[in-house]
Write an enzyme that holds these catalytic residues in place. Structure first.
Site, short mmCIF file in Angstrom:
data_model
loop_
_atom_site.label_atom_id
_atom_site.label_comp_id
_atom_site.label_asym_id
_atom_site.label_seq_id
_atom_site.Cartn_x
_atom_site.Cartn_y
_atom_site.Cartn_z
N HIS A 356 52.59 30.95 68.65
CA HIS A 356 52.78 32.36 68.34
C HIS A 356 52.73 32.49 66.83
O HIS A 356 53.57 31.95 66.11
CB HIS A 356 54.12 32.87 68.89
CG HIS A 356 54.19 32.85 70.38
ND1 HIS A 356 55.33 32.56 71.08
CD2 HIS A 356 53.23 33.08 71.32
CE1 HIS A 356 55.09 32.62 72.38
NE2 HIS A 356 53.81 32.93 72.55
N GLU A 359 55.75 33.18 64.49
CA GLU A 359 56.88 32.24 64.49
C GLU A 359 56.56 31.15 63.48
O GLU A 359 56.10 30.05 63.82
CB GLU A 359 57.11 31.73 65.90
CG GLU A 359 57.54 32.87 66.84
CD GLU A 359 57.55 32.49 68.31
OE1 GLU A 359 57.48 31.30 68.63
OE2 GLU A 359 57.63 33.42 69.15
N HIS A 494 58.59 26.69 68.35
CA HIS A 494 58.61 28.15 68.41
C HIS A 494 59.71 28.69 67.51
O HIS A 494 60.32 27.94 66.74
CB HIS A 494 58.81 28.62 69.85
CG HIS A 494 57.61 28.49 70.72
ND1 HIS A 494 56.99 29.57 71.32
CD2 HIS A 494 56.89 27.41 71.10
CE1 HIS A 494 55.95 29.16 72.03
NE2 HIS A 494 55.87 27.84 71.92
N GLU A 586 63.02 26.09 70.11
CA GLU A 586 63.21 27.38 69.44
C GLU A 586 64.04 27.09 68.20
O GLU A 586 65.22 26.76 68.28
CB GLU A 586 63.92 28.37 70.37
CG GLU A 586 63.15 28.69 71.65
CD GLU A 586 61.98 29.62 71.43
OE1 GLU A 586 61.89 30.21 70.32
OE2 GLU A 586 61.16 29.79 72.34
#
Length: 762
Positions: A356, A359, A494, A586
């Site tokens: 993404h 990110e 991410h 994350e």
């Protein structure tokens, strides 16, 4: 030109000895921001100028300087960086880049002050107050830029601060703790799927004691800042004159006609040295590693990678795996003692970042990791030397360069929550891989014997490979990369949360949330725990939740499907189509942290990045060879008892099977060979257990190979084939005799029953 009243009051009433600072700041900054012809302060929706890590700290003896252009590493062409050649589209882009450099420098003339940290959580909840709020879930602690709401209306973790009353006396207040040169405010509306609320215009008030407040002015009238026109797009409002104070308030004046007063915010400001504040001179948290801590666009990323290869040419190699939709290359750096080729027995590892594009932290961490491994290897750091010599490390910093460029253009604070997330074609790359989960599960449900259903190397469905399939070029490139290199372990980096997720990401029967473990669930949990437990931010028991889910109750790890279902994820595809185990990390609550946060984020993740790579050396490994030729056997299946997931050997016959400590029965077989079984023990030490296998060809396979070559069949092989035929004949005869005997018995039983029936009738 009249000096701002807000500025003068701050200098005389609030700051005393800081008057010299204010005069200098006013002299340099006034012409940049003040607009005498209007009472509305400047608001922009373009990106912040800052992509560097510099945080100016002002004192009474210093003056503020406007941002100068950032000096980058020496220029590098594609031909120098990429051994596979250049792209004409990129060459045109390079020419345009030089023309745009001067324009870019001209744009970067505003004061270089970073965010205080509402979005990154550096500002504590206790530092945020409000005049009123509707309920706890809409309290002042929720007024943070880009904070996300829970799904249900009325959630305890809603998506903004919302005032209880609809009047112009409402405010959101932030205590900067120290004297701060405030330069601007970034505003957003409420994040909600049920409500539309945002602030159209607002005032800014400043104080040094939270009692006496002065409104910032344009000339002699209150400055009115333009806010939002929708809930999600961040809007930057620059103060007419940067002002020193400790407290700042946002005072909404107008709001969406069909909504209420709701906002999310970030404050921009530079820390000011205060000789009366004993805590003011405390050093800012950072890193001891002298790395290039800033955000790198495509051009700068290539420069950095080139500089690393120049510094460490013996252990680095750069190649491309494909291009994005707009023609930007997907660069990969290999770091190993023999980087340009696979070595027998050496596992292949990868980090993938930027799936993404917005990110951005993963991208910068991977670039920092390149520099760190290079420099520490040269210093003789034994841990790094061992990792580099025993592992082939592949680093892909940007899987979605098109998306990143879109987010980078807006800037770290103004990209919002989704700008640049998708590819240029609008594809979410983490949903773009073949959904092999449901293919496997459907086959298992239809099969009479589930053990006969393939549990690994599941082929890609035909519809996915067609030219008109909705598959991005970036996804195709990564799939081809996965198929070409026998990766063993990977992590997909991410941002936007603090948690590590592990497969499966896709749930059965399309359930929105459901724990969906793999056959290797225990090892995946170990992998996730290794990263999470060594990550300084995740492991901090006092940290607050990012948005609305408390992952600390799960020790900061969670099954992907238990969080939310993601069909077509890269993690699941990697597990089911290749040998590679992959988790998603994350990294931060803030998807695109300001450059000033990067040193801290590097320290948060440095140990995690290293220790996770070291896990590639757990379990068992070895080489599967032909007994006679001693050559490695490719595509041999390695099956571990009680683990319903097999892996296969690489082209040279080497294999790696990630396993937790324990004793395992391992069976290896390949087409044309007799199976072989061994018991292998995996210890607690962080090194693999060697488990080599030697396979013997079946006589039939040997016969096929001899006939294919037109050779003469050796006498011993003829005898073995004859013996094999005799065994088959005996087995077949035995089966036929048993079948005939069974038929004879059944016939006798039917005859006796018939006689008995006739006797009863008579």
């Amino acid at each position: 030109m009249q000096t701002s009243l807000c500025m003068l009051l701050a200098a005389t009433s609030f700051l005393g000895g800081f008057s010299a600072l204010i005069e200098d700041a006013t002299t340099e900054s006034f012409n940049l921001f003040l607009n005498d012809t209007t009472t509305t302060a400047e608001s922009v929706t373009v990106g912040l100028q800052d992509h560097s890590t510099r945080q100016p700290t002002t004192t009474a003896q210093t003056t503020l300087n406007t941002t100068s252009s950032i000096t980058g590493v020496p220029s590098v062409t594609d031909k120098e960086l990429d051994t596979k050649g250049t792209n004409s589209k990129e060459e045109n882009t390079n020419k345009e880049e030089k023309k745009d450099d001067k324009k870019t420098e001209e744009k970067k003339t505003t004061l270089d002050c970073p965010p205080l940290g509402l979005e990154s959580l550096r500002v504590d909840d206790s530092q945020i107050q409000a005049s009123s709020y509707q309920r706890e879930g809409l309290g002042p602690h929720r007024g943070r830029l880009n904070i996300q709401s829970g799904i249900e209306d009325g959630d305890l973790h809603d998506g903004a601060w919302c005032a209880e009353y609809k009047d112009r006396h409402q405010w959101l207040e932030v205590d900067a703790i120290h004297l701060t040169l405030f330069t601007g405010v970034i505003l957003q509306g409420r994040n909600s799927i049920w409500s539309w609320d945002w602030v159209h215009t607002y005032k800014v008030q400043l104080s040094n004691d939270s009692v006496n407040w002065e409104t910032c002015k344009n000339g002699t009238v209150d400055a009115i800042f333009e806010g939002n026109q929708n809930p999600e797009t961040p809007v930057l409002g620059l103060l007419p004159v940067p002002t020193v104070a400790r407290f700042i308030r946002i005072n909404p004046q107008t709001w969406y006609f069909n909504g209420t007063i709701c906002l999310r915010a970030e404050i921009l400001g530079c820390h000011v040295h205060d000789p009366d504040d004993i805590y003011s001179s405390e050093p800012e948290p950072g890193s001891r590693d002298a790395l290039d801590f800033r955000h790198h666009n495509y051009k700068e990323m290539r420069k950095l990678m080139k500089s690393v290869t120049d510094e460490c040419p013996d252990i680095t190699h750069v190649y491309t795996i494909g291009k994005s939709y707009t023609g930007l290359k997907l660069y990969v750096m290999v770091i190993s003692d023999n980087p340009s080729k696979h070595e027998l027995g050496e596992p292949e590892f990868r980090y993938v970042a930027g799936m993404h594009g917005n990110e951005a932290l993963g991208r910068e961490l991977v670039l920092n990791l390149m520099q760190y491994l290079c420099r520490e290897y040269k210093k003789g750091n034994q841990r790094i030397v061992r990792l580099v010599t025993e592992t082939r490390i592949h680093l892909l910093p940007s899987m979605n360069p098109d998306g990143y460029e879109a987010a980078y253009e807006k800037g770290s604070e103004l990209a919002g929550w989704a700008e640049g997330r998708y590819s240029f074609e609008g594809i979410d790359l983490n949903h773009n891989f073949p959904d092999l989960n449901n293919i496997m599960w459907d086959a298992q449900e239809a099969a009479a014997d589930k053990s006969k259903v393939a549990n690994h190397y599941i082929p890609i469905p035909e519809y996915y490979t067609q030219e008109d399939a909705f598959v991005s070029p970036e996804t195709r490139a990564v799939i081809s990369w996965m198929q070409d290199i026998p990766f063993v372990l990977s992590a997909n980096l991410h941002g936007g949360e603090l948690v590590v997720t592990y497969p499966f990401d896709c749930t059965r029967d399309w359930a929105p949330q459901e724990d969906t473990p793999t056959a290797d669930n225990a090892f995946f949990r170990w992998l996730a725990t290794v990263y999470a437990s060594t990550n300084l931010a995740m492991a901090n028991p006092d940290r607050r939740i990012c948005h609305y889910e408390d992952f600390q109750t799960h020790n900061n790890i969670i099954n992907g499907g238990a969080w939310h279902t993601v069909p077509g994820s890269m993690n699941d595809f990697s597990y089911l189509h290749t040998n590679c185990f992959e988790v998603t990390v994350e990294l931060s609550c803030d998807k695109f942290p300001h450059a000033s946060e990067l040193p801290v984020e590097w320290e948060n993740n440095k140990e995690s990045l290293l220790v996770y790579m070291e896990q590639v050396h757990r379990g068992i490994k070895g080489v599967i060879r032909d007994k006679l030729s001693k050559q490695g056997i490719a595509d041999a299946v390695v099956k571990v008892e009680d683990h319903d997931h097999d892996i296969r050997s690489a082209a040279d016959g080497d294999y790696w099977r990630l396993l937790n400590p324990g004793d395992y029965k391992v069976v290896v077989w390949a087409e044309g060979y007799f199976p072989s079984m061994r018991r292998c023990n995996v210890g607690m030490e962080p090194r693999p257990t060697m488990c080599d296998f030697t396979l013997t060809k079946t006589p039939i396979q040997m016969l096929k190979e001899i006939r294919a070559k037109g050779g003469k069949i050796p006498q011993d092989l003829q005898l073995r084939l004859r013996a094999l035929r005799l065994r088959k004949l005996r087995a077949t005869t035995k089966v036929l005799n048993q079948r005939r005997e069974s038929q004879r018995l059944q016939e006798g039983q039917r005859t006796r029953r018939a006689r008995s029936t006739r006797a009863r009738r008579e």
